[in-house]
Design an enzyme around this catalytic site. Structure first.
Site, mmCIF file in Angstrom:
data_model
loop_
_atom_site.group_PDB
_atom_site.id
_atom_site.type_symbol
_atom_site.label_atom_id
_atom_site.label_comp_id
_atom_site.label_asym_id
_atom_site.label_seq_id
_atom_site.Cartn_x
_atom_site.Cartn_y
_atom_site.Cartn_z
ATOM 1 N N ASP A 59 6.667 -4.860 4.809
ATOM 2 C CA ASP A 59 5.452 -4.879 5.630
ATOM 3 C C ASP A 59 5.540 -3.945 6.834
ATOM 4 O OD1 ASP A 59 4.673 -6.957 3.892
ATOM 5 O OD2 ASP A 59 5.607 -8.453 5.185
ATOM 6 N N GLU A 99 -5.336 -8.127 1.751
ATOM 7 C CA GLU A 99 -4.555 -8.524 2.915
ATOM 8 C C GLU A 99 -4.021 -7.288 3.611
ATOM 9 O OE1 GLU A 99 -1.472 -10.909 1.177
ATOM 10 O OE2 GLU A 99 -0.640 -9.248 0.033
#
Length: 502
Positions: A15, A174
């Protein structure tokens, strides 16, 4: 377009979020249940990165009580605005809670968190509009990507949330990031799930509230359905260089072995060039080191501070690992204690010199009293392999879910050098299902060299078997009482020949 095959930040560093200040880039990653939390790296070329600290380096910032494996801190966004660094993320415990910390220097110290109670969801992003309003954009389950104006001083939402975009139809839209580029606002998201269907898509609109139109060439990045050596590519962030060119950082995995293949290092950070055409970005070439760098890290003197690479699940390393007369003492408190570092290379050797118990007259026989523990490689507490000393014996032990097996054992001495090796898989049928990603070999090291006690297929310590969001770590473990370690050494390389030798 050829995508990179080597990560810019290897091992469990998922991420990624990046920002630039002058000619220096800063990058943050998820840390999940490990403390310290949110590692921060710095670079001047996007290829080579230096680990400069953590955004969450003390318990008051990072309450991990009740956090399970693959819970904790996920999907940060790192930005620089108005002379300060801003890091926003989510702490996933019983329920997700967003928070914000700031710093004048990305190396720290970072502030105490400002909690954002009225924005349930994950993957928050920060941007500022032309009027200076702070825009919080995040993933709300069941609604896709939503947005509200945030008061960053108090954590209060100043507007009702509004829906922005639901992606192009892939599951789990997302990881949003919002940018102003010229006269338009761009919204980049991840969708398809963070497994083999992962992808990066983008939309643009006239304002940060949209309406957003999807890029006609979506997805702008994906490896799904391909034979690329790096898979599950997604969760990207864009950054503009000082010369006006652009780049992208994103996560990916390196699966190996027979179908369906297994990845063991977790999701790593990769980077690529970005080219703009007709107002849309596209990938344009790899950004990667010329060669995967080898690494040797030593932990020897008791007074030596822990390297910033060292972490512990569910607690800070200092809570359980203390300086001792003969090295460092690891204590099992409220269950087994583990302290270690990420496996950042495809192959490794780790060694730990261990004394289990000390008495007034000097070291006593391991296992006679005091505690048990040793050296362990794990993806979580239920998927681990190690060399442990207990009851006067040294054992190679593997845990795979509820199953536990002793792979081999031998008598222990007063001080025992434990060793774990990750080596290429030795399957004789390269096209059969017995070819795993690697093998883990456990044993001891002494004057006569390495003594193997057992080995096991590395697939059992992969994300495909263990599930979850992290990758392997390797380090010191105490299962009961307390144990003393004199030293620890990690040697890693992507070429196994670099680790050949005694």
């Amino acid at each position: 377009m050829q995508l990179p095959v080597r990560p810019v930040i290897p091992g469990f560093h998922p991420d990624p979020s990046v920002c630039r200040v002058g000619d220096v880039y800063y990058l943050a990653n998820s840390s999940f249940e490990y403390a310290p939390g949110v590692p921060i790296h710095r670079s001047t070329d996007l290829r080579t990165w230096e680990h400069i600290g953590h955004a969450l380096d003390r318990p008051s910032q990072l309450p991990l009580e009740g956090v399970s494996a693959s819970g904790g801190v996920l999907a940060p966004t790192l930005r620089h605005h108005d002379g300060r660094f801003w890091m926003i993320s989510t702490l996933l415990a019983a329920e997700p809670r967003m928070f914000l910390v700031t710093a004048d220097d990305a190396a720290g110290p970072w502030s105490e968190p400002v909690w954002i109670p009225d924005a349930p969801g994950i993957d928050p992003d920060l941007a500022w509009d032309d009027d200076g309003a702070c825009l919080l954009t995040w993933t709300r389950f069941g609604e896709g990507i939503v947005q509200a104006v945030l008061d960053p001083r108090t954590g209060a939402l100043l507007t009702e949330r509004r829906r922005l975009w639901q992606g192009t139809g892939g599951k789990f839209p997302e990881g949003p990031h919002l940018y102003r580029v010229g006269a338009l606002w761009y919204l980049i998201v991840a969708e398809g799930g963070t497994e083999r269907g992962h992808a990066v898509t983008i939309a643009r609109g006239p304002s940060p509230a949209g309406p957003f139109e999807a890029c006609p060439d979506n997805p702008i990045l994906t490896a799904r359905g391909s034979d690329a050596p790096v898979q599950s590519t997604g969760h990207a962030d864009l950054v503009e260089r000082p010369d006006g060119t652009w780049a992208m950082v994103y996560l990916g995995v390196r699966p190996r072995g027979s179908s369906p293949e297994w990845h063991v290092l977790g999701r790593e950070t990769f980077a690529c060039e970005v080219r703009w055409s007709e107002g849309w970005p596209s990938t344009a070439g790899p950004i990667q080191p010329d060669a995967a760098p080898e690494l040797t890290e030593h932990l020897t003197e008791a007074g030596q501070p822990l390297p910033p690479s060292w972490v512990a699940p569910g607690r800070f390393p200092a809570d359980v690992l203390k300086a001792a007369d003969h090295g460092r003492r690891l204590t099992a408190t409220d269950g087994p204690a583990f302290v270690g570092r990420r496996q950042e290379h495809l192959y490794l050797r780790a060694r730990a010199a261990m004394v289990v118990h000390e008495e007034a007259g000097g070291p006593a026989a391991p296992g006679r009293s005091g505690g048990s523990g040793g050296l362990e490689l794990r993806i979580d507490a239920l998927h681990a392999v190690g060399v442990e000393v207990a009851d006067g014996r040294v054992r190679a032990v593997a845990r795979i879910g509820a199953a536990q097996a002793v792979l081999g054992e031998a008598a222990a001495t007063g001080e025992t050098v434990l060793e774990l090796r990750v080596v290429p898989h030795g399957a004789a049928t390269p096209f059969g299902t017995d070819m795993g990603p690697d093998e883990v070999v456990a044993g001891t090291s002494g004057p006569d060299g390495f003594r193997e006690l057992g080995r096991i297929d590395g697939r059992y310590f992969s994300t495909e078997v263990a599930a979850g969001m992290t990758g392997r770590t390797v380090g010191l473990v105490c299962s009961e009482g307390e144990v003393v370690f004199r030293s620890f050494t990690y040697s890693g390389a992507d070429d196994p020949r670099a680790l050949d030798g005694p």
